[in-house]
Design an enzyme around this catalytic site. Structure first.
Site, PDB file in Angstrom:
ATOM      1  N   GLY A 190      17.032 -23.919  13.465  1.00  0.00           N
ATOM      2  CA  GLY A 190      17.699 -24.549  12.326  1.00  0.00           C
ATOM      3  C   GLY A 190      18.155 -25.965  12.591  1.00  0.00           C
ATOM      4  O   GLY A 190      19.092 -26.441  11.968  1.00  0.00           O
ATOM      5  N   ASN A 206      13.107 -36.268  28.259  1.00  0.00           N
ATOM      6  CA  ASN A 206      14.025 -35.261  27.759  1.00  0.00           C
ATOM      7  C   ASN A 206      14.845 -34.719  28.914  1.00  0.00           C
ATOM      8  O   ASN A 206      14.313 -34.447  29.984  1.00  0.00           O
ATOM      9  CB  ASN A 206      13.232 -34.127  27.093  1.00  0.00           C
ATOM     10  CG  ASN A 206      14.116 -32.952  26.709  1.00  0.00           C
ATOM     11  OD1 ASN A 206      14.304 -32.024  27.497  1.00  0.00           O
ATOM     12  ND2 ASN A 206      14.645 -32.996  25.500  1.00  0.00           N
ATOM     13  N   VAL A 207      16.147 -34.608  28.723  1.00  0.00           N
ATOM     14  CA  VAL A 207      17.015 -33.892  29.654  1.00  0.00           C
ATOM     15  C   VAL A 207      17.901 -32.975  28.823  1.00  0.00           C
ATOM     16  O   VAL A 207      18.417 -33.375  27.772  1.00  0.00           O
ATOM     17  CB  VAL A 207      17.876 -34.837  30.527  1.00  0.00           C
ATOM     18  CG1 VAL A 207      17.036 -35.461  31.626  1.00  0.00           C
ATOM     19  CG2 VAL A 207      18.552 -35.925  29.710  1.00  0.00           C
ATOM     20  N   HIS A 264       7.705 -40.377  26.639  1.00  0.00           N
ATOM     21  CA  HIS A 264       8.634 -39.332  26.224  1.00  0.00           C
ATOM     22  C   HIS A 264       9.541 -38.993  27.398  1.00  0.00           C
ATOM     23  O   HIS A 264       9.106 -38.990  28.554  1.00  0.00           O
ATOM     24  CB  HIS A 264       7.840 -38.090  25.791  1.00  0.00           C
ATOM     25  CG  HIS A 264       8.626 -36.817  25.852  1.00  0.00           C
ATOM     26  ND1 HIS A 264       8.552 -35.940  26.925  1.00  0.00           N
ATOM     27  CD2 HIS A 264       9.507 -36.270  24.983  1.00  0.00           C
ATOM     28  CE1 HIS A 264       9.341 -34.917  26.706  1.00  0.00           C
ATOM     29  NE2 HIS A 264       9.935 -35.085  25.541  1.00  0.00           N
ATOM     30  N   HIS A 300       4.944 -43.064  38.144  1.00  0.00           N
ATOM     31  CA  HIS A 300       5.060 -41.899  39.022  1.00  0.00           C
ATOM     32  C   HIS A 300       5.965 -42.186  40.219  1.00  0.00           C
ATOM     33  O   HIS A 300       6.657 -41.283  40.706  1.00  0.00           O
ATOM     34  CB  HIS A 300       3.672 -41.442  39.472  1.00  0.00           C
ATOM     35  CG  HIS A 300       3.005 -40.535  38.483  1.00  0.00           C
ATOM     36  ND1 HIS A 300       3.151 -39.169  38.514  1.00  0.00           N
ATOM     37  CD2 HIS A 300       2.215 -40.809  37.412  1.00  0.00           C
ATOM     38  CE1 HIS A 300       2.472 -38.635  37.515  1.00  0.00           C
ATOM     39  NE2 HIS A 300       1.892 -39.606  36.831  1.00  0.00           N
TER      40      HIS A 300
END
Length: 301
Positions: A256, A106-107, A104, A143
């Site tokens: 929403g 995400n930014v 996964h 890592h």
């Protein structure tokens, strides 16, 4: 605020990752644009039943509103009454091969504005790895790429963001981590816009270097029903975390957002069992003893 610069970077990052994942998988991602009645929209790019990826998706969203959902305003009460914008790229890759880990990334960027007052803004993001069968070389590589993405800005970031990741991606009701972690950060504004934006760019730009070699290395390993069964069982933990704890999922649903795009992160095949435990000494047991615990993978954190 510099929202157009951030949006341009995010759309380019989405395209870059989709193109690389298509090369690895061999199947073209579906592109699905959507709009939100309250303001904004996004572009979902995903593949299902691919050659390598059982499900993979790379989503861009840019949503706006007048009133923040509870998941965003609970810890920032000063934002009440401000107009807001949130944009980001979020992806999840679920390979078919149980020896290839889920990942996964995400930014994201958030800004809340009020006439006559300075905008309140911050960046957030990170990436993490969720193996079903552990390989130390994969964990070290992942890592190491996380550390490389942060070191040019501040060498104290990796150990801090690694610990934040370990604490965030933790299933309290199971008393176990979701995977082997990576990095996680939120509410990043210290140092000014340029530094925070550049750091967030670097994290996004390092995802392919962190994950693609691992995926390619493991995707062709032979496996059987036992491995697939364990993969489906462990995927249940992924679902539990996303639906119970994940702030991004809650924000998307409460604000929403498009439900299909938000829940694209769910693995397609999952199993639950009552009070199941792996056979002592097995490779499945080794995941718990050697990988699903806090570890200093690089000797620096």
């Amino acid at each position: 605020m510099h929202t157009e610069r951030v949006k341009e970077f995010l759309l380019e990052l989405q395209q870059l990752i989709v193109e690389r994942m298509q090369q690895i998988d061999g199947k073209t991602f579906r592109r699905d644009g959507w709009e939100r009645p309250e303001g904004g929209g996004g572009l979902s790019c995903l593949v299902e039943e691919g050659n390598v990826l059982e499900r993979g998706g790379v989503n861009f969203s840019h949503v706006k509103g007048d009133k923040l959902p509870p998941s965003a305003s609970a810890h920032r009460p000063e934002l009440a009454g401000r107009r807001w914008e949130a944009m980001g790229v979020s992806l999840v890759m679920h390979p078919r091969n149980p020896y290839a880990p889920t990942s996964h990334m995400n930014v994201r960027f958030f800004v809340a504005e009020k006439p006559g007052e300075e905008p309140v803004w911050w960046f957030g993001g990170g990436m993490d790895l969720t193996p079903y069968y552990g390989f130390e070389e994969d964990a070290i590589h992942f890592h190491n790429m996380c550390k490389r993405s942060l070191d040019p800005f501040d060498t104290s970031c990796y150990p801090r963001f690694k610990q934040w990741c370990d604490e965030y991606f933790f299933l309290k009701h199971r008393n176990e981590p979701r995977g082997i972690g990576g990095i996680f950060f939120d509410d990043l504004s210290a140092g000014g816009f340029e530094q925070c934006f550049n750091m967030t760019e670097s994290v996004g730009d390092h995802f392919l270097a962190a994950y693609a070699p691992i995926l390619e290395r493991r995707a062709e390993l032979p496996y059987g029903e036992r491995e697939r069964d364990f993969q489906a069982y462990r995927r249940g933990r992924y679902v539990e975390f996303n639906l119970v704890f994940d702030r991004g999922t809650l924000f998307g649903l409460q604000s929403g957002g498009r439900t299909e795009s938000i829940l694209m992160s769910m693995p397609p095949i999952v199993k639950w069992r009552y009070d199941w435990h792996p056979e002592p000494g097995s490779e499945e047991a080794r995941l718990y003893t050697d990988f699903l615990r806090p570890r200093d993978w690089l000797g620096v954190a």
